[in-house]
Design a protein around this motif. Structure first.
Motif: not given
Length: 359
Positions: A70-74, A77-82, A291-292, A310-314
């Motif tokens: 669930t954490v990775l899914y959330q 969805t942020i990381g793809i745009m980040a 922010a990410a 940004p992968v780690f940020g997301a």
């Protein structure tokens, strides 16, 4: 990785000059540890590791495979745009319309397919063309008018926000689109954008895979292609980049189009995950994407950063957001954690930048 990204912004744009070779030789003589710490993604990696360890200790349920999925899914969805937002920031710009552009894309695909009773892939393709067009418009307005990207994309943000609500109400009579789950092509689209697969008895969303694939592709583009050098050069010094033959206009416009591409992909995921789209959503998400990227080591001034940061940020966003829930804390604390992470990242980035430049 980012050692290249940290110096290329200047080296590509200006070439050898006063202090250039001397600075590079000074950097080469540094011990390995300072050179490693100068990489823009190292700080956020350590921060993400600290956040993970903290919630593993504070919320035992995080240790379960389903919780981590669930954490990775959330995060995905942020990381793809980040990722495209980070590339745009490395190129010296940012996009305030990214959040609502996701919803615009999803609304377009949904309403066009449903109202015209066509295969959902028709709506998907039209939404892609529209998303790329919005990105191209932002980039074109920026380079033709010379206005700051803040003003250009703020205008686009307001336009899209109003159009999303007004057109959806006009077409459907409601603030949400109709359910498209029984339409032709839905199952195939869902398999591509919103399916799940099992790993050791745990269901993992396909967006996690796409997120990592896009991150690897963005890293390769930034560090191993001419276009990546153009991005770094334009973000470092636009005038110098133009003077040595970098196609500044093309680079800026295509960076905005990449943000449009990311918005399309996340919009399709939302549509085929929930079958319907709320027209008022997306507002504020652009700040999360930015922010990410900032937490991931990208400077607001451009010319410096990496795609892996940004992968780690997301991941930090996803971990904190879900970790607070698993720990049983008040979700309102998420904003406090978010602010602390952002402020800490800015301070770390400042120190990393000074370390990288030897000042």
């Amino acid at each position: 990785m980012s050692g290249a990204s940290g110096r290329t912004a200047t080296a590509v744009a200006t070439g050898p000059g006063p202090g250039g070779p001397r600075s590079r030789s000074r950097t080469a003589r540094r011990p390995p540890v300072p050179r490693l710490l100068a990489r823009p993604e190292v700080g956020v990696f350590l921060g993400a590791l600290a956040v993970l360890v903290f919630f593993l200790a504070a919320a035992p349920s995080v240790r379960q495979g389903g919780s981590m999925a669930t954490v990775l899914y959330q995060s995905s969805t942020i990381g793809i745009m980040a990722l495209p937002v980070a590339l745009l920031m490395i190129g010296g710009e940012f996009d305030l319309s990214a959040g609502v552009a996701v919803i615009t894309s999803a609304l377009t695909a949904s309403m066009l397919s449903y109202q015209l009773t066509v295969n959902v892939w028709t709506g998907v393709i039209v939404a892609l063309a529209l998303s790329l067009g919005i990105g191209a418009f932002n980039g074109w307005m920026l380079v033709k008018t010379g206005l700051p990207s803040f003003l250009v994309t703020l205008g686009t943000f307001l336009i899209l926000q109003g159009v999303n609500l007004a057109v959806t109400k006009l077409v459907t009579g409601n603030v949400a689109t109709d359910d498209v789950s029984d339409m032709e092509g839905f199952d195939q689209a869902r398999a591509l954008f919103a399916s799940s697969f099992g790993v050791g008895g745990v269901q993992v969303k396909i967006t996690v895979v796409w997120w990592l694939v896009f991150a690897a592709l963005a890293t390769w583009v930034l560090l191993r292609t001419r276009y990546g050098n153009w991005v770094l050069a334009v973000g470092g010094d636009q005038d110098s980049a133009r003077a040595v033959g970098v196609p500044v206009t093309f680079t800026k416009i295509t960076l905005f189009m990449l943000v449009g591409l990311g918005a399309w992909f996340v919009g399709m995921h939302q549509l085929f995950s929930f079958n319907t789209v709320q027209s008022g959503e997306g507002v504020g998400n652009e700040l999360i994407y930015i922010a990410a990227a900032v937490i991931g080591g990208c400077l607001l001034t451009g010319g410096y950063g990496s795609a892996i940061g940004p992968v780690f940020g997301a991941f930090m966003f996803g971990m904190v957001n879900q970790g607070i829930v698993y720990a049983g804390w008040n979700p309102d604390w998420f904003k406090a954690f978010l602010g602390a992470m952002l402020l800490g990242a800015v301070l770390i980035n400042l120190w990393v930048r000074r370390t990288a430049t030897g000042r």
